[in-house]
Structures are given as C-alpha cells and as structure tokens.
Design a protein around this motif. Structure first.
Motif, mmCIF file in Angstrom:
data_model
loop_
_atom_site.group_PDB
_atom_site.id
_atom_site.type_symbol
_atom_site.label_atom_id
_atom_site.label_comp_id
_atom_site.label_asym_id
_atom_site.label_seq_id
_atom_site.Cartn_x
_atom_site.Cartn_y
_atom_site.Cartn_z
ATOM 1 N N UNK A 2 0.706 -1.112 -0.236
ATOM 2 C CA UNK A 2 0.009 -0.018 -0.184
ATOM 3 C C UNK A 2 0.796 1.194 -0.139
ATOM 4 N N UNK A 3 2.288 1.333 1.118
ATOM 5 C CA UNK A 3 2.949 2.055 0.910
ATOM 6 C C UNK A 3 3.782 2.443 -0.795
ATOM 7 N N UNK A 4 4.096 1.546 -1.322
ATOM 8 C CA UNK A 4 4.747 1.282 -2.249
ATOM 9 C C UNK A 4 4.051 2.166 -3.366
ATOM 10 N N UNK A 5 2.423 1.875 -3.279
ATOM 11 C CA UNK A 5 1.893 2.217 -4.587
ATOM 12 C C UNK A 5 1.795 3.965 -4.641
ATOM 13 N N UNK A 6 1.449 4.413 -3.651
ATOM 14 C CA UNK A 6 1.297 5.633 -3.227
ATOM 15 C C UNK A 6 3.005 6.051 -3.481
ATOM 16 N N UNK A 7 3.426 5.798 -3.206
ATOM 17 C CA UNK A 7 5.342 5.668 -3.738
ATOM 18 C C UNK A 7 5.374 5.788 -5.251
ATOM 19 N N UNK A 8 4.463 4.729 -6.140
ATOM 20 C CA UNK A 8 4.578 4.371 -7.682
ATOM 21 C C UNK A 8 4.269 5.759 -8.245
ATOM 22 N N UNK A 9 2.990 6.004 -7.871
ATOM 23 C CA UNK A 9 2.108 7.052 -8.570
ATOM 24 C C UNK A 9 2.754 8.650 -8.637
#
Length: 76
Positions: A13-20
């Motif tokens: 979930x944290x990585x998804x935010x960073x990916x954006x």
C-alpha cells in the motif's frame, strides 16, 4: 529472502502511493511497456523477461533500498 517484504500488504500500500509519484516523474517519453517494466521491478525487485531496464537504472527503482538490499541487487 531479501524480497519477502514485497508480499506484505502494508508495504504494498505504501509502495503504491510512492509509485504514483515516481510514475508522474518517470513516464514522460516512455512507452507503456517500458513503464510497466519499471513498475514491475519497482514492486518486485525482479526484472521482467526481455526488460529494457538497464542494470544502471535498476538501483533507482529497487524496492529494498538498504545496504543488504543493494548488495543483493548488485550480486543478482
């Protein structure tokens, strides 16, 4: 294994935010396939088959940016 964290739902979930944010900064001038190669490596640490992503850029997107993680990435 060093990449076990990539299966943790909270980490994902944290990585998804960073990916954006990374996607916005990186996407310009790349094809969808090139961007997907980066995304896959960003989340898994494993390059896709026939990925265009050169080893010199892999450290920019490696998911476990620790001394141990970087050493593992460089070895493999």
């Amino acid at each position: 294994m060093i990449l076990d964290i990539t299966h943790d739902p909270q980490w994902l979930a944290q990585r998804e935010l960073l990916w954006q944010a990374i996607k916005r900064e990186t996407a310009e001038g790349l094809t969808k396939k090139e961007l997907e190669d980066i995304r896959t490596f960003f989340f898994t640490g494993i390059p896709r088959k026939n990925s265009w992503l050169p080893p010199s850029r892999m450290l920019d997107f490696f998911p476990v940016f620790t001394v141990e993680g970087i050493a593992w990435c460089l070895r493999t």
